[in-house]
Design a protein around this motif. Structure first.
Motif, PDB file in Angstrom:
ATOM      1  N   MET A   1      -8.936  16.497   0.342  1.00  0.00           N
ATOM      2  CA  MET A   1     -10.298  15.980   0.146  1.00  0.00           C
ATOM      3  C   MET A   1     -11.277  16.758   1.024  1.00  0.00           C
ATOM      4  O   MET A   1     -11.099  16.807   2.248  1.00  0.00           O
ATOM      5  N   ASN A   2     -12.278  17.426   0.451  1.00  0.00           N
ATOM      6  CA  ASN A   2     -13.210  18.202   1.266  1.00  0.00           C
ATOM      7  C   ASN A   2     -14.290  17.292   1.854  1.00  0.00           C
ATOM      8  O   ASN A   2     -14.359  16.102   1.568  1.00  0.00           O
ATOM      9  N   ASN A   3     -15.132  17.910   2.708  1.00  0.00           N
ATOM     10  CA  ASN A   3     -16.163  17.139   3.405  1.00  0.00           C
ATOM     11  C   ASN A   3     -17.133  16.449   2.460  1.00  0.00           C
ATOM     12  O   ASN A   3     -17.595  15.347   2.704  1.00  0.00           O
ATOM     13  N   ASN A   4     -17.446  17.191   1.350  1.00  0.00           N
ATOM     14  CA  ASN A   4     -18.386  16.626   0.369  1.00  0.00           C
ATOM     15  C   ASN A   4     -17.855  15.342  -0.227  1.00  0.00           C
ATOM     16  O   ASN A   4     -18.576  14.358  -0.389  1.00  0.00           O
ATOM     17  N   SER A   5     -16.542  15.393  -0.593  1.00  0.00           N
ATOM     18  CA  SER A   5     -15.920  14.221  -1.205  1.00  0.00           C
ATOM     19  C   SER A   5     -15.932  13.040  -0.250  1.00  0.00           C
ATOM     20  O   SER A   5     -16.230  11.907  -0.626  1.00  0.00           O
ATOM     21  N   VAL A   6     -15.608  13.321   1.030  1.00  0.00           N
ATOM     22  CA  VAL A   6     -15.607  12.249   2.042  1.00  0.00           C
ATOM     23  C   VAL A   6     -17.008  11.649   2.154  1.00  0.00           C
ATOM     24  O   VAL A   6     -17.188  10.428   2.199  1.00  0.00           O
ATOM     25  N   GLY A   7     -17.996  12.532   2.163  1.00  0.00           N
ATOM     26  CA  GLY A   7     -19.395  12.076   2.232  1.00  0.00           C
ATOM     27  C   GLY A   7     -19.751  11.207   1.050  1.00  0.00           C
ATOM     28  O   GLY A   7     -20.375  10.137   1.209  1.00  0.00           O
ATOM     29  N   ASP A   8     -19.348  11.646  -0.161  1.00  0.00           N
ATOM     30  CA  ASP A   8     -19.650  10.868  -1.381  1.00  0.00           C
ATOM     31  C   ASP A   8     -19.025   9.479  -1.310  1.00  0.00           C
ATOM     32  O   ASP A   8     -19.680   8.472  -1.607  1.00  0.00           O
ATOM     33  N   VAL A   9     -17.733   9.459  -0.894  1.00  0.00           N
ATOM     34  CA  VAL A   9     -17.020   8.171  -0.812  1.00  0.00           C
ATOM     35  C   VAL A   9     -17.683   7.265   0.220  1.00  0.00           C
ATOM     36  O   VAL A   9     -17.827   6.063   0.008  1.00  0.00           O
ATOM     37  N   LEU A  10     -18.114   7.864   1.326  1.00  0.00           N
ATOM     38  CA  LEU A  10     -18.785   7.096   2.380  1.00  0.00           C
ATOM     39  C   LEU A  10     -20.081   6.463   1.858  1.00  0.00           C
ATOM     40  O   LEU A  10     -20.365   5.283   2.114  1.00  0.00           O
ATOM     41  N   ILE A  11     -20.835   7.269   1.111  1.00  0.00           N
ATOM     42  CA  ILE A  11     -22.089   6.745   0.529  1.00  0.00           C
ATOM     43  C   ILE A  11     -21.778   5.557  -0.381  1.00  0.00           C
ATOM     44  O   ILE A  11     -22.419   4.513  -0.327  1.00  0.00           O
ATOM     45  N   VAL A  12     -20.749   5.770  -1.226  1.00  0.00           N
ATOM     46  CA  VAL A  12     -20.369   4.705  -2.158  1.00  0.00           C
ATOM     47  C   VAL A  12     -19.946   3.454  -1.385  1.00  0.00           C
ATOM     48  O   VAL A  12     -20.335   2.339  -1.722  1.00  0.00           O
ATOM     49  N   LEU A  13     -19.153   3.663  -0.313  1.00  0.00           N
ATOM     50  CA  LEU A  13     -18.667   2.519   0.474  1.00  0.00           C
ATOM     51  C   LEU A  13     -19.813   1.751   1.121  1.00  0.00           C
ATOM     52  O   LEU A  13     -19.863   0.521   1.071  1.00  0.00           O
ATOM     53  N   VAL A  14     -20.724   2.490   1.747  1.00  0.00           N
ATOM     54  CA  VAL A  14     -21.859   1.840   2.432  1.00  0.00           C
ATOM     55  C   VAL A  14     -22.723   1.089   1.421  1.00  0.00           C
ATOM     56  O   VAL A  14     -23.041  -0.094   1.599  1.00  0.00           O
ATOM     57  N   THR A  15     -23.066   1.792   0.324  1.00  0.00           N
ATOM     58  CA  THR A  15     -23.902   1.145  -0.703  1.00  0.00           C
ATOM     59  C   THR A  15     -23.176  -0.059  -1.289  1.00  0.00           C
ATOM     60  O   THR A  15     -23.783  -1.122  -1.487  1.00  0.00           O
ATOM     61  N   GLY A  16     -21.886   0.140  -1.545  1.00  0.00           N
ATOM     62  CA  GLY A  16     -21.098  -0.946  -2.129  1.00  0.00           C
ATOM     63  C   GLY A  16     -21.051  -2.160  -1.233  1.00  0.00           C
ATOM     64  O   GLY A  16     -21.192  -3.293  -1.691  1.00  0.00           O
ATOM     65  N   THR A  17     -20.871  -1.913   0.078  1.00  0.00           N
ATOM     66  CA  THR A  17     -20.818  -3.047   1.021  1.00  0.00           C
ATOM     67  C   THR A  17     -22.142  -3.800   1.033  1.00  0.00           C
ATOM     68  O   THR A  17     -22.170  -5.035   0.981  1.00  0.00           O
ATOM     69  N   ILE A  18     -23.227  -3.031   1.090  1.00  0.00           N
ATOM     70  CA  ILE A  18     -24.555  -3.679   1.119  1.00  0.00           C
ATOM     71  C   ILE A  18     -24.763  -4.483  -0.171  1.00  0.00           C
ATOM     72  O   ILE A  18     -25.176  -5.652  -0.149  1.00  0.00           O
ATOM     73  N   ALA A  19     -24.434  -3.823  -1.307  1.00  0.00           N
ATOM     74  CA  ALA A  19     -24.624  -4.496  -2.604  1.00  0.00           C
ATOM     75  C   ALA A  19     -23.753  -5.746  -2.698  1.00  0.00           C
ATOM     76  O   ALA A  19     -24.205  -6.798  -3.178  1.00  0.00           O
ATOM     77  N   LEU A  20     -22.521  -5.632  -2.212  1.00  0.00           N
ATOM     78  CA  LEU A  20     -21.600  -6.777  -2.258  1.00  0.00           C
ATOM     79  C   LEU A  20     -22.138  -7.929  -1.422  1.00  0.00           C
ATOM     80  O   LEU A  20     -22.105  -9.090  -1.842  1.00  0.00           O
ATOM     81  N   LEU A  21     -22.651  -7.604  -0.237  1.00  0.00           N
ATOM     82  CA  LEU A  21     -23.211  -8.642   0.631  1.00  0.00           C
ATOM     83  C   LEU A  21     -24.402  -9.320  -0.037  1.00  0.00           C
ATOM     84  O   LEU A  21     -24.537 -10.548   0.004  1.00  0.00           O
ATOM     85  N   LEU A  22     -25.245  -8.492  -0.665  1.00  0.00           N
ATOM     86  CA  LEU A  22     -26.417  -9.058  -1.351  1.00  0.00           C
ATOM     87  C   LEU A  22     -25.993  -9.961  -2.505  1.00  0.00           C
ATOM     88  O   LEU A  22     -26.568 -11.031  -2.722  1.00  0.00           O
ATOM     89  N   MET A  23     -24.964  -9.488  -3.255  1.00  0.00           N
ATOM     90  CA  MET A  23     -24.474 -10.288  -4.385  1.00  0.00           C
ATOM     91  C   MET A  23     -23.915 -11.617  -3.897  1.00  0.00           C
ATOM     92  O   MET A  23     -24.200 -12.675  -4.459  1.00  0.00           O
ATOM     93  N   ALA A  24     -23.118 -11.550  -2.820  1.00  0.00           N
ATOM     94  CA  ALA A  24     -22.531 -12.776  -2.279  1.00  0.00           C
ATOM     95  C   ALA A  24     -23.631 -13.713  -1.795  1.00  0.00           C
ATOM     96  O   ALA A  24     -23.594 -14.919  -2.048  1.00  0.00           O
ATOM     97  N   LEU A  25     -24.620 -13.132  -1.139  1.00  0.00           N
ATOM     98  CA  LEU A  25     -25.741 -13.927  -0.633  1.00  0.00           C
ATOM     99  C   LEU A  25     -26.465 -14.615  -1.787  1.00  0.00           C
ATOM    100  O   LEU A  25     -26.774 -15.808  -1.729  1.00  0.00           O
ATOM    101  N   PHE A  26     -26.699 -13.831  -2.855  1.00  0.00           N
ATOM    102  CA  PHE A  26     -27.387 -14.391  -4.029  1.00  0.00           C
ATOM    103  C   PHE A  26     -26.557 -15.520  -4.633  1.00  0.00           C
ATOM    104  O   PHE A  26     -27.067 -16.608  -4.904  1.00  0.00           O
ATOM    105  N   GLY A  27     -25.253 -15.226  -4.836  1.00  0.00           N
ATOM    106  CA  GLY A  27     -24.367 -16.216  -5.469  1.00  0.00           C
ATOM    107  C   GLY A  27     -24.279 -17.495  -4.666  1.00  0.00           C
ATOM    108  O   GLY A  27     -24.483 -18.597  -5.190  1.00  0.00           O
ATOM    109  N   VAL A  28     -24.045 -17.357  -3.358  1.00  0.00           N
ATOM    110  CA  VAL A  28     -23.889 -18.544  -2.505  1.00  0.00           C
ATOM    111  C   VAL A  28     -25.210 -19.315  -2.426  1.00  0.00           C
ATOM    112  O   VAL A  28     -25.222 -20.549  -2.519  1.00  0.00           O
ATOM    113  N   SER A  29     -26.322 -18.586  -2.280  1.00  0.00           N
ATOM    114  CA  SER A  29     -27.630 -19.256  -2.208  1.00  0.00           C
ATOM    115  C   SER A  29     -27.883 -20.043  -3.488  1.00  0.00           C
ATOM    116  O   SER A  29     -28.352 -21.178  -3.452  1.00  0.00           O
ATOM    117  N   PHE A  30     -27.557 -19.408  -4.614  1.00  0.00           N
ATOM    118  CA  PHE A  30     -27.785 -20.081  -5.898  1.00  0.00           C
ATOM    119  C   PHE A  30     -26.942 -21.357  -5.983  1.00  0.00           C
ATOM    120  O   PHE A  30     -27.443 -22.414  -6.372  1.00  0.00           O
TER     121      PHE A  30
END
Lengths: 284, 223
Positions: A1-30
């Motif tokens: 896995m080259n540096n670019n791939s690691v960077g891409d996966v990291l971006i996906v992970l960070v965005t995914g975590t934030i999105a997941l937290l927001l989704m959970a927050l929305f779901g639980v609040s609702f």
């Protein structure tokens, strides 16, 4: 896995975590909001139903009071009048028959009519709503027990515990009618000989206890028989007690008599406006 | 394994694997999936086929694959509309969803012809689609608040899937809607934003897969 791939996966992970937290927050609040709103709606519905039932019950009580008052007035004015007239006529007849063998029979008839007249007057008093308003609950209950005792079919006992205090015109009328209904039930169904009425004036609440020494019954069995057969007496008593912010408890077992306990809270202190309106209605 | 598949980025490989897994899970559990959510299988299949074609064009034919996504947008909207048509309770809302399909397809045609030719990113179509889908999502959630039948959202598969769909479209609204702009201004930043978009794809299909595997106690009442 080259540096670019690691960077891409990291971006996906960070965005995914934030999105997941927001989704959970929305779901639980609702979900929380939904349940809170539902609870509130149910509470509102329950309050509306209770208010509606209370209004219906109040109307029923008013109609009942009005009808009983009319019957009481009719008994006092019409039947009482006729009996008085009959007594006068019998007295005249008694005078005419002085010295004859028929006089004792007429005397006996006069005494019977006199007793009947007294009973009719006592009955008209207990039917009259104004009696409770004029003399108060304690006095009205005492009159009612006297009236029952005078029938000669029952021995009665009226006990008062604590210092009596006013419960308010409406509450006293409702309590008086509840006591009457319980006593009538005892007279009709218990088969007992002794009726006891206890009025307990506590600091925070008032208790009215009606007991008989009759055959008693199994309340569970009676309620299983269904509304049609078991009657709606207890339900009515309970509803009326609840209308006053209290409750009604019935305890009975075969061969041990029946006990009806009506417990209502002590009324709150009257506001100056209430006192004023009370005085005005008394003076009218 | 074809060479072009090996050349795919890690993010692409994970996405393809997830799509395949979701399609398999949905196929196996198809009868257990509530009727209103069954079109999800077609959504997963369409996404999988689109991604495979796009990757093949890009890595094997070395050509611009953006035209594939121009076809995806209306097909995706039709499938999602069917889900909403079956999930919304009020007839007026269902009619609105139904009516929106030809209108959206017509708008996509207009955008294609006048504003976003097949060699450009179809941002306008995606943004329009997102606005429509987010509206249906909110109509659905609003409808839930009016229910009086002891409904419990936490035990409803549709509720969780539609949260996934809502966030998938909201995420793509900002990412794909602004992609053209960022690619023009800063290619590196555009690339990063493009990969961030994968997170929403992953989340959608993870939710679909997980909710298809979990047994929800609530009987479906959306149909």
């Amino acid at each position: 896995m080259n540096n670019n791939s690691v960077g891409d996966v990291l971006i996906v992970l960070v965005t995914g975590t934030i999105a997941l937290l927001l989704m959970a927050l929305f779901g639980v609040s609702f979900i929380l909001y939904y349940h809170r709103r539902r609870k509130q709606t149910l509470l509102e519905k329950q309050t509306l139903t209770e208010t509606y039932q209370r209004e219906i019950l109040q109307t029923q009580i008013e109609i009942q009071n009005h009808t009983l008052q009319q019957i009481g007035q009719e008994l006092h004015d019409h039947v009482g009048q006729m009996l008085s007239l009959t007594m006068i006529q019998l007295s005249v007849l008694e005078d005419d028959l002085s010295g004859t063998a028929h006089r004792p029979a007429v005397r006996h008839a006069i005494e019977t009519v006199e007793r009947t007249l007294q009973d009719v007057r006592a009955l008209s008093k207990t039917l009259d709503n104004g009696t409770v308003q004029r003399f108060g609950l304690k006095e009205s209950l005492s009159l009612e027990m006297d009236r029952i005792r005078r029938t000669g079919r029952f021995q009665t006992q009226f006990l008062v515990a604590g210092a009596p205090y006013p419960l308010g015109e409406q509450a006293e009328t409702v309590l008086f009618r509840m006591a009457q209904e319980s006593l009538t039930n005892a007279m009709k169904h218990s088969g007992g000989k002794q009726l006891t009425l206890t009025a307990e004036y506590h600091a925070d609440f008032f208790i009215l206890i009606i007991t008989d020494d009759g055959a008693g019954f199994n309340p569970e069995e009676t309620s299983r028989r269904g509304a049609e057969l078991s009657g709606s007496g207890l339900l009515n008593l309970r509803q009326r007690a609840r209308m006053l912010g209290g409750d009604c408890l019935l305890t009975s077992r075969p061969d041990t008599g029946t006990r009806v306990e009506i417990r209502v809270p002590m009324p709150k202190a009257e506001s100056p406006e209430d006192k004023m309106s009370g005085r005005l209605s008394e003076n009218m | 394994m074809p060479e072009w598949l090996v050349k795919l980025s890690v993010a692409d490989k994970i996405y393809l694997l997830l799509l395949t897994a979701t399609a398999i899970i949905l196929t196996v559990n198809y009868k257990r999936v509530p009727k209103n959510l069954r079109p999800l299988l077609f959504l997963a299949a369409v996404h999988l086929i689109t991604e495979l074609i796009a990757d093949y064009i890009h890595f094997s034919l070395k050509q611009n694959n953006i035209i594939v996504y121009h076809f995806l947008s209306p097909i995706e909207y039709i499938i999602v509309s069917i889900i909403f048509y079956r999930s919304l309770n009020k007839p007026a809302f269902r009619r609105a969803v139904l009516l929106s399909v030809p209108i959206f397809v017509f708008l996509v045609g207009i955008f294609e012809y006048f504003l976003e030719p097949p060699n450009h990113n179809n941002s306008l179509a995606i943004m329009t689609e997102t606005i429509l889908v987010v509206s249906w999502c909110f109509l659905f959630f609003r409808g839930l608040l009016d229910r009086e039948d002891g409904y419990q959202p936490e035990k409803d598969q549709t509720f969780w899937v539609l949260i996934g769909i809502l966030f998938y479209f909201l995420g793509n609204f900002f990412i794909l809607g602004t992609l053209d702009y960022f690619i023009e201004k800063d290619v590196a930043l555009g690339g990063k934003i493009y990969y961030a978009g994968y997170a929403f794809n992953y989340l959608l299909y993870l939710i679909i897969s997980l909710t298809s595997l979990v047994r929800f106690r609530l009987a479906q009442t959306h149909e």
